[in-house]
Design a protein around this motif. Structure first.
Motif, short mmCIF file in Angstrom:
data_model
loop_
_atom_site.label_atom_id
_atom_site.label_comp_id
_atom_site.label_asym_id
_atom_site.label_seq_id
_atom_site.Cartn_x
_atom_site.Cartn_y
_atom_site.Cartn_z
N GLY A 70 0.82 -1.07 0.12
CA GLY A 70 0.03 -0.21 -0.01
C GLY A 70 0.74 1.13 -0.07
N VAL A 71 0.25 2.44 0.44
CA VAL A 71 0.80 3.80 0.60
C VAL A 71 1.40 3.76 2.20
CG1 VAL A 71 0.76 6.04 0.04
CG2 VAL A 71 -0.22 4.53 -1.41
N THR A 72 2.46 4.13 2.32
CA THR A 72 3.00 4.43 3.54
C THR A 72 3.01 6.04 3.74
OG1 THR A 72 4.15 2.51 3.98
CG2 THR A 72 4.70 4.33 5.30
N ALA A 73 2.40 6.64 4.73
CA ALA A 73 2.41 8.16 5.11
C ALA A 73 3.09 8.26 6.79
CB ALA A 73 1.34 8.65 4.93
N LYS A 74 4.02 8.95 6.83
CA LYS A 74 4.57 9.49 7.87
C LYS A 74 4.43 10.93 8.38
CE LYS A 74 8.11 5.69 7.84
NZ LYS A 74 9.63 5.58 7.79
N LEU A 75 3.52 11.32 9.34
CA LEU A 75 3.58 12.64 9.64
C LEU A 75 4.32 12.84 11.12
CD1 LEU A 75 0.07 14.15 9.58
CD2 LEU A 75 1.47 14.53 11.56
N GLU A 76 5.26 13.76 10.76
CA GLU A 76 6.24 14.26 12.11
C GLU A 76 5.44 15.31 12.68
OE1 GLU A 76 10.13 16.04 11.63
OE2 GLU A 76 10.52 14.20 12.29
N VAL A 77 5.12 15.30 13.98
CA VAL A 77 4.65 16.24 14.61
C VAL A 77 5.93 16.95 15.14
CG1 VAL A 77 3.16 17.20 16.73
CG2 VAL A 77 2.57 15.15 15.14
N GLN A 78 5.93 18.13 15.61
CA GLN A 78 6.97 19.06 16.21
C GLN A 78 7.11 18.66 17.64
OE1 GLN A 78 6.65 23.33 15.36
NE2 GLN A 78 6.37 22.85 13.01
N SER A 79 6.39 17.83 18.17
CA SER A 79 6.78 16.98 19.36
C SER A 79 7.93 16.16 19.33
CB SER A 79 5.58 16.40 20.02
OG SER A 79 4.96 15.42 19.11
N GLY A 80 8.19 15.76 18.09
CA GLY A 80 9.12 14.58 17.63
C GLY A 80 8.49 13.26 17.60
N ASP A 81 7.21 13.13 17.68
CA ASP A 81 6.36 11.82 17.41
C ASP A 81 6.11 11.91 16.08
OD1 ASP A 81 5.80 10.90 20.22
OD2 ASP A 81 4.91 12.91 20.29
N VAL A 82 6.23 10.41 15.51
CA VAL A 82 5.91 10.14 14.09
C VAL A 82 4.91 9.39 13.92
CG1 VAL A 82 6.88 9.31 11.98
CG2 VAL A 82 8.58 10.67 13.43
N ILE A 83 3.69 9.82 13.48
CA ILE A 83 2.62 9.08 13.27
C ILE A 83 2.72 8.26 11.79
CG2 ILE A 83 0.10 8.99 12.87
CD1 ILE A 83 0.09 11.58 14.39
N GLU A 84 2.71 7.11 11.77
CA GLU A 84 2.95 6.22 10.65
C GLU A 84 1.71 5.41 10.29
OE1 GLU A 84 5.88 2.83 8.64
OE2 GLU A 84 6.56 4.10 10.41
N CYS A 85 1.13 5.50 9.04
CA CYS A 85 -0.13 4.47 8.62
C CYS A 85 0.39 4.10 7.42
CB CYS A 85 -1.41 5.16 8.84
SG CYS A 85 -1.53 6.86 7.70
N ILE A 86 -0.18 2.86 7.06
CA ILE A 86 -0.40 2.25 5.60
C ILE A 86 -1.61 2.01 5.39
CG2 ILE A 86 0.56 0.18 4.47
CD1 ILE A 86 2.64 -0.37 6.44
N ALA A 87 -2.08 2.50 4.27
CA ALA A 87 -3.28 2.21 3.49
C ALA A 87 -3.26 2.17 2.09
CB ALA A 87 -4.29 3.46 3.90
N GLY A 88 -4.65 1.88 1.56
CA GLY A 88 -4.67 1.64 0.02
C GLY A 88 -4.45 2.92 -0.84
N SER A 89 -5.14 4.12 0.05
CA SER A 89 -4.75 5.49 -0.68
C SER A 89 -5.26 6.46 0.36
CB SER A 89 -6.12 5.55 -1.81
OG SER A 89 -7.31 5.40 -1.11
N PHE A 90 -4.64 7.70 -0.01
CA PHE A 90 -4.79 8.80 0.91
C PHE A 90 -5.61 10.01 -0.02
CE2 PHE A 90 -1.62 6.45 2.93
CZ PHE A 90 -1.75 6.59 4.29
N ASP A 91 -6.35 10.81 0.65
CA ASP A 91 -6.96 11.91 -0.22
C ASP A 91 -6.87 13.03 1.00
OD1 ASP A 91 -7.79 10.76 -2.62
OD2 ASP A 91 -9.23 9.56 -1.35
N LEU A 92 -6.97 14.24 0.61
CA LEU A 92 -7.00 15.50 1.36
C LEU A 92 -7.98 16.11 0.99
CD1 LEU A 92 -5.51 17.24 3.51
CD2 LEU A 92 -4.43 18.32 1.57
N HIS A 93 -8.93 16.57 1.91
CA HIS A 93 -10.38 17.23 1.78
C HIS A 93 -10.02 18.74 2.52
CE1 HIS A 93 -12.09 13.58 -0.17
NE2 HIS A 93 -11.46 13.02 0.95
#
Length: 93
Positions: A70-93
């Motif tokens: 799938g698609v791997t997305a990593k969202l790094e917060v300025q706290s240093g935490d990294v939210i990581e998810c794997i999904a079939g697709s991502f859309d921004l609304h």
């Protein structure tokens, strides 16, 4: 989906609909408009909240890459935490 310009956006929250495998990440963009990043066919979600750099709700950077499962997305917060998810697709609304 263009998540390259989300530095300093505000992370509001995340919600998962387990039944349909959908993750919604709610944010405020640089003009304080509500944006929702939707991950469909969610496979994996890693959600640390340890604040190694100190508390923050601002986004530092986002990276997205294609993987075999799938698609791997990593969202790094300025706290240093990294939210990581794997999904079939991502859309921004």
């Amino acid at each position: 989906m263009n998540m390259n310009n989300c530095h300093d956006w505000t992370l509001i929250g995340l919600s998962v609909n387990w039944q349909i495998g959908e993750l919604q990440i709610e944010m405020l963009d640089s003009s304080s408009q509500r944006r929702v990043w939707v991950a469909r066919n969610l496979v994996s979600l890693v959600l640390p909240r340890q604040h190694p750099w100190g508390p923050s709700v601002s986004i530092n950077e986002v990276s997205v890459s294609n993987a075999g499962n799938g698609v791997t997305a990593k969202l790094e917060v300025q706290s240093g935490d990294v939210i990581e998810c794997i999904a079939g697709s991502f859309d921004l609304h």
